[in-house]
Enzyme design. Sequence first.
Site, PDB file in Angstrom:
ATOM      1  N   GLY A   1      46.017  46.064  40.779  1.00  0.00           N
ATOM      2  CA  GLY A   1      45.888  44.629  40.583  1.00  0.00           C
ATOM      3  C   GLY A   1      44.652  44.097  41.289  1.00  0.00           C
TER       4      GLY A   1
ATOM      5  CB  THR B   1      45.678  49.611  36.720  1.00  0.00           C
ATOM      6  OG1 THR B   1      46.025  48.261  36.423  1.00  0.00           O
ATOM      7  CG2 THR B   1      44.300  49.883  36.156  1.00  0.00           C
TER       8      THR B   1
ATOM      9  CB  SER C   1      41.179  42.802  39.810  1.00  0.00           C
ATOM     10  OG  SER C   1      41.437  41.440  40.017  1.00  0.00           O
TER      11      SER C   1
END
Length: 581
Positions: free
Chosen positions: A488, A401, A466
């Site tokens: 994550g 991410t 998340s």
Amino acid sequence: MNVCKLLSVCFSSMLIIACTHSSTVEISQVEARDPEAATGIKHKKLVTAEHAMVVAANPYAVEAGLKVLKLGGSAFDAAIAVQMVLTLVEPQSSGIGGGAFILHWDEKHKKLTGIDGRETAPATATSELFFENGSPVSWHQAVVGGRSVGVPGLIAALELGHKKYGRLPWKSLFKSAIDLSIQGFVVSPRLASLLEKKLNPGVETLAASQAYFYPNGRALTAGQVKTNLALAASLRLIAEQGSEGFYQGQLAAQIVDAVQNSLVAPGLLSMNDLTSYQAKWREPICQTYHSYNVCGFAPPTSGGTTVLSTLKLLEPFNLADFSANSPAALHLLSQAWRLSFADRNHYLADPDFVDVPVEQLLSDEYLHARRQLINQDSDMGLAQAGLFDASAGLSHQQPSTTHISIVDQWGNAVSMTSSIEMAFGSAVMVGGFLLNNQLTDFSFAAEKSGELVANRVEANKRPRSSMAPTLVFDQHNNFKGAIGSPGGARIINYVSQTLVGLIDWRLDIQSAIDLAKITNLNGSTAIEKGTDLAAQADYFSDLGHKVVVRDLNSGLHGIWLEGSKLTGGADPRREGVAMGY
């Protein structure tokens, strides 16, 4: 020296050098390294600026965002430019084939808003999407290929926000990414290392991604100059036509064809799924923590709720009385995480499909009762969720991410976390970019112990996330800071620990980001390998923790207002930088 030549020199020597020039302030030489091979924390210098700042995962992207700000663009304009460049230079983490959660602060009107650009399941998806022979497949069987691809939400979310908060023309915000795609960018050590490690087997299995990332059968190498003409064409189309250039027409048809005819696990995504996708305004959630007001993103991400729950559970323990990162304080943090993650795993899902009891989970009465389970002298073990009428379920999440923090010259701020899920997403590549595998964030099983799972697959539903973009304000509702991270489910750990460092331990933003990391997802306690904290593992073991010493790959990017100056910090575990003017 232009940025391409600069980075060619820097990356080829395994360094990222953010050199002082007309567009940067106090940016020091820092060492780029792969966190999976970490032996300790390398430090970056705190960056300060008078007017505006961008912090993101790659110098090319930060430079593009800062250029937009200097041209009179807003924080939201800069976020678009940054994200388009990240699609090119950090393809393993985010891009236009994925989604995002965006918090925006409008300084003039003192208004905080959230934009949900999370992916959705196809309209024909059922709770047995990830079933084979009557049973759920393993997570590793699910991640690669078209089946795991959700409708990308990033472009729709950025366009929605630009219509309200943009100052510069939409088309102009794509220029840096298009030019770099044509002229070429220098492959970073992190991208090269992740390809060498072959973390996603689909990248070498599926033809388009294999040809791009492993030309002539060999992985791209650090320092290599790489062009992406296909991405340039895609970005040019979106720049000219807006979101219609992505969700309708030729590019949309190519996306659908790539998903439905994937060599691995063909998917269900249709043209109708793309044309009907809508980004959504979501009301942010805020809670006081000591004298600050901390605001996060509401479901379908679990990040905001879980970070706020963690902080409120800790508040009466007065962590300011402990030294920074002391084992005793971190034990309390781990116990708060256990309780918060137990509730997260049970209750949080897409609020358009499930009644998510956010207000109850964050209520003083409920948190007071939960707090009584924390023992300062021993680990509580596996925490159970509190009692509400809702359904249960776990999902898998992998740390790939990116996070962007921006403040513009008018005091507007953006905290944006975006992702394509696993490193290199589904490995399905089309139009020069990778498509997400976010549908693996759903729980594969629809029932658990005879109870429907809140985060089960349903048509048009958004999987739980998340991601935890966060904005912080003082007691007078003045902007104080922006923070977020990839990682994550551990994003929640990274963000909340950093907030404790900033608020309780009064660290500057870079020092708070540098803190040796500890995480607990209501299981084992992970301590960052190669740090001073790792030497304290026995302390936690003696309290009953099951301790794992491992690499922890946070990628925190934050801005913190100190007096009248903006200060910025970028995680030394990755390649990001802070720049301002």
